[in-house]
Design a protein around this motif. Sequence first.
Motif, short mmCIF file in Angstrom:
data_model
loop_
_atom_site.label_atom_id
_atom_site.label_comp_id
_atom_site.label_asym_id
_atom_site.label_seq_id
_atom_site.Cartn_x
_atom_site.Cartn_y
_atom_site.Cartn_z
N THR A 1 3.39 -5.18 -9.33
CA THR A 1 3.07 -3.84 -8.80
C THR A 1 1.60 -3.49 -9.02
OG1 THR A 1 3.78 -2.87 -10.92
CG2 THR A 1 5.42 -2.99 -9.15
N ARG A 2 0.77 -4.52 -9.16
CA ARG A 2 -0.65 -4.26 -9.46
C ARG A 2 -1.33 -3.39 -8.41
NH1 ARG A 2 -4.66 -5.83 -12.65
NH2 ARG A 2 -6.75 -6.08 -11.80
N PRO A 3 -1.18 -3.64 -7.09
CA PRO A 3 -1.86 -2.78 -6.10
C PRO A 3 -1.42 -1.31 -6.22
CG PRO A 3 -1.09 -4.80 -5.08
CD PRO A 3 -0.48 -4.76 -6.43
N GLN A 4 -0.13 -1.10 -6.41
CA GLN A 4 0.36 0.28 -6.54
C GLN A 4 -0.19 0.95 -7.79
OE1 GLN A 4 2.18 -2.41 -5.87
NE2 GLN A 4 4.05 -1.95 -4.65
N ARG A 5 -0.25 0.17 -8.88
CA ARG A 5 -0.77 0.74 -10.13
C ARG A 5 -2.25 1.10 -10.00
NH1 ARG A 5 2.64 0.00 -14.56
NH2 ARG A 5 4.49 -1.27 -14.09
N ILE A 6 -3.03 0.26 -9.32
CA ILE A 6 -4.45 0.55 -9.11
C ILE A 6 -4.60 1.83 -8.29
CG2 ILE A 6 -6.55 -0.23 -7.97
CD1 ILE A 6 -5.78 -3.09 -8.75
N ARG A 7 -3.83 1.93 -7.22
CA ARG A 7 -3.91 3.11 -6.36
C ARG A 7 -3.47 4.36 -7.12
NH1 ARG A 7 -6.44 6.37 -3.51
NH2 ARG A 7 -5.24 7.61 -2.01
N GLU B 1 -6.24 5.48 -9.37
CA GLU B 1 -7.31 6.13 -8.63
C GLU B 1 -6.93 7.57 -8.28
OE1 GLU B 1 -7.69 3.52 -5.34
OE2 GLU B 1 -9.10 2.15 -6.35
N LEU C 1 4.46 6.83 -5.98
CA LEU C 1 3.92 5.59 -6.52
C LEU C 1 4.39 5.38 -7.96
CD1 LEU C 1 0.23 5.38 -5.24
CD2 LEU C 1 2.07 3.74 -4.83
N GLU D 1 4.24 -5.54 -14.30
CA GLU D 1 2.89 -5.10 -13.98
C GLU D 1 2.26 -5.97 -12.90
OE1 GLU D 1 -1.37 -4.27 -16.24
OE2 GLU D 1 0.51 -4.37 -17.38
#
Length: 251
Positions: free
Chosen positions: A152-158, A161, A140, A149
């Motif tokens: 790629t927001r979903p990848q950054r959130i994951r 986490e 990721l 940013e």
Amino acid sequence: MAEETGLFIYGIVPSDVEPTPDAAGVGDPPGEVAAIRHGELAALVSEVSLTESIGRPADLTAYQELVDGTAAVAPVLPVRFGTVVTGPDAVADLLEAHHDRFAAALDEFEGRIQYVVHGRYDEPNLIAGVLADNPAAAELADQVRGQPEAATRPQRIRLGEMISQAVELRREAENRQLVDALGPLVVASAPRPPSNELDAANAAFLVERDREEDFVAAVEEYAEQRRELMRTRLLGPLAPYDFVSAHQLVK
């Protein structure tokens, strides 16, 4: 009209403890610290105005300096910061109502002192270690590196986490290792919650005074072994804040 005043209580001590002449309490100007005695006990107090709030950083510092300074020479039961009663009679009533319990607790802390060991991760080394141990997180990280940013927001959130979960697991393991390393040298230990997302270890230890040198040496060894991963601080000697529950003293 006379100013309304009360008594700020710092801690419970044996009856033979005397405040030093230069002891300064909370408030502006600082209140004069006195001892109110009953039986085998005394309460360290100072007069405060009931019309002014007590809670400035300087007040907390004054409270801690007085309580910790007392703990350096005698056992003390810290009373929760901000505890104010109406006057000497209320203090005497408190000491009378809980005399035997307070006296037993002071006996328990005789010759013992608290230290706190606090470790904080070096962020770049921490992230590098997490990615090295977690191929999915590393993948990721590669996907988002150099990318916008928003795209790629979903990848950054994951990724955030995954890193957060990994840090929490590392923190739990680090605290266990800390307690295991120092356990043979202490009377008791108490975990402390993290104060920052980069906290690696945070625990309080109750130490016999005649084992302080051995304890400090063990902490220094622990810190040296981890100096590339985290910065370790030793706080103390302190009053036994983490080993005296607030409800044991003043609710």
